[in-house]
Structure formats: structure tokens, C-alpha cells
Design a protein around this motif. Structure first.
Motif, mmCIF file in Angstrom:
data_model
loop_
_atom_site.group_PDB
_atom_site.id
_atom_site.type_symbol
_atom_site.label_atom_id
_atom_site.label_comp_id
_atom_site.label_asym_id
_atom_site.label_seq_id
_atom_site.Cartn_x
_atom_site.Cartn_y
_atom_site.Cartn_z
ATOM 1 N N LYS A 108 -40.439 33.383 -4.133
ATOM 2 C CA LYS A 108 -41.652 32.817 -3.555
ATOM 3 C C LYS A 108 -42.612 33.901 -3.068
ATOM 4 N N THR A 109 -42.173 35.114 -3.024
ATOM 5 C CA THR A 109 -43.034 36.175 -2.491
ATOM 6 C C THR A 109 -44.081 36.636 -3.500
ATOM 7 N N MET A 110 -43.806 36.544 -4.790
ATOM 8 C CA MET A 110 -44.758 37.041 -5.795
ATOM 9 C C MET A 110 -46.092 36.292 -5.756
ATOM 10 N N PRO A 111 -46.135 34.960 -5.729
ATOM 11 C CA PRO A 111 -47.430 34.288 -5.636
ATOM 12 C C PRO A 111 -48.175 34.623 -4.337
ATOM 13 N N ILE A 112 -47.466 34.840 -3.272
ATOM 14 C CA ILE A 112 -48.109 35.203 -2.007
ATOM 15 C C ILE A 112 -48.735 36.591 -2.110
ATOM 16 N N VAL A 113 -48.026 37.519 -2.709
ATOM 17 C CA VAL A 113 -48.549 38.881 -2.883
ATOM 18 C C VAL A 113 -49.803 38.858 -3.758
ATOM 19 N N ILE A 114 -49.787 38.081 -4.826
ATOM 20 C CA ILE A 114 -50.949 37.987 -5.717
ATOM 21 C C ILE A 114 -52.133 37.370 -4.984
ATOM 22 N N ALA A 115 -51.900 36.329 -4.212
ATOM 23 C CA ALA A 115 -52.988 35.689 -3.471
ATOM 24 C C ALA A 115 -53.589 36.637 -2.442
ATOM 25 N N VAL A 116 -52.770 37.393 -1.743
ATOM 26 C CA VAL A 116 -53.273 38.360 -0.757
ATOM 27 C C VAL A 116 -54.081 39.457 -1.447
ATOM 28 N N ALA A 117 -53.641 39.924 -2.600
ATOM 29 C CA ALA A 117 -54.373 40.962 -3.331
ATOM 30 C C ALA A 117 -55.733 40.448 -3.786
ATOM 31 N N VAL A 118 -55.807 39.221 -4.270
ATOM 32 C CA VAL A 118 -57.081 38.648 -4.718
ATOM 33 C C VAL A 118 -58.049 38.506 -3.544
#
Length: 180
Positions: free
Chosen positions: A45-55
Motif C-alpha cells: 500500500k505504500t507505493m501508491p502513497i509515494v507516487i501521490a506525494v511525489a505528484v
């Protein structure tokens, strides 16, 4: 299949003892072996959160870059450098041409040598067709002005002469020309 209870290593049915620790082997079912060998499947579940924070971080940094410099002042106009005026050189008066003698002389006269093409002139440069104006002020688009001895327009731009120096200004730099 058999398994060692100490090290959990799997052996065939024919073996009786563990090769590593000499412990007696225990019989197990294939379903237990499959469950023990496959790790439980976890959802990352951490990968989508990391991508959203980067965007979001990229969008914020772009907004700061794009809209953050609104209070900067425009660059100051370039100053017009005015050269010190030099006194104009006196224009020589043309000397009377020598009279033609009835018999040609074999020697070249010194006056004839002085009329070669090495003579300089203070007259303005010929620009072909174009309207010439005398004594004018050129108003520039950046707010500066130039006092000119002579001004004329051509297809290339606006030419002006000041103190014997001829210069070209592009059409986009000239706001207007005021005759004196």
C-alpha cells in the motif's frame, strides 16, 4: 514428504534423520509444505502513497516557480551612450582645374596625381532611394532619444548620421522621427 522439526528442511520419504542436526524427521502433508513454503501475500500500500506525494510535490514546486516571481520588476531600459562631439573638419574648396595645353606633355603633372581615387569626402553615404531628412531627433521605443545631423529610412531600417558616424537602427527600435 518428511520435514525436520528443528531446521524445517524438507526430505524425501526414504530419509529417516536430518543431515544437518541428526534429528528424526516427521511426516507432513503436501498442503502443509505448500503453506509453509509460500510467504503470505501482502499488498504493498505504500507505493501508491509515494507516487501521490511525489505528484503533489512536483505540482507545488511548479506553482512556486511559475507564479512566485510576480513581484519582480522588468529590466531597466538600456541607456543611450552619447559620444562626445568632435569639431567638424573644414571642407576643402575645390581648386580650379588646370587648363589643357595644346601639346601633351610626357610627364605627369603633380596636380594630376593628387586627383586620384585616394581622396576622402565628408559627404553623407549614398543610400540610393529613400527620403532624407535634415537635423532630426529620433525617439526610441525604450524612451531614449538621439539627436542626429541627418536621418533617412530604407528597407533595412532607419539610418542616421551624427558627427560623421553613420548608424543603422532596426524599425522596431524607432518610435518616431521629429524634424527640426
Amino acid at each position: 514428504m518428511k520435514r525436520c522439526p528443528q531446521c524445517l528442511f524438507i526430505y524425501p520419504e526414504s530419509d529417516q534423520r536430518c543431515d544437518f542436526d541428526n534429528t528424526p524427521l516427521v511426516a507432513v502433508k503436501d498442503s502443509e509444505i505448500d503453506a509453509a513454503t509460500k510467504p503470505p501475500r501482502r499488498r504493498n500500500k505504500t507505493m501508491p502513497i509515494v507516487i501521490a506525494v511525489a505528484v503533489v510535490a512536483a505540482m507545488v514546486s511548479f506553482a512556486v516557480y511559475r507564479f512566485g516571481n510576480k513581484n519582480e520588476q522588468p529590466p531597466a531600459p538600456m541607456p543611450v551612450v552619447v559620444a562626445e562631439s568632435l569639431p567638424e573638419a573644414p571642407v576643402p574648396t575645390p581648386s580650379p582645374s588646370p587648363s589643357v595645353s595644346p601639346s601633351p606633355s610626357p610627364k605627369a603633372s603633380p596636380e594630376r596625381l593628387a586627383t586620384s581615387h585616394t581622396k576622402s569626402s565628408l559627404n553623407p553615404i549614398s543610400t540610393g532611394t529613400g527620403t532624407k531628412q535634415r537635423k532630426a531627433i529620433i525617439l526610441l521605443t525604450d524612451g531614449g532619444k538621439i539627436d542626429a545631423d541627418e536621418v533617412w529610412r530604407t528597407r533595412d531600417g532607419v539610418w542616421y548620421r551624427r558627427n560623421g558616424l553613420v548608424t543603422l537602427l532596426k524599425h522596431g527600435r524607432v518610435k518616431s522621427i521629429v524634424n527640426q
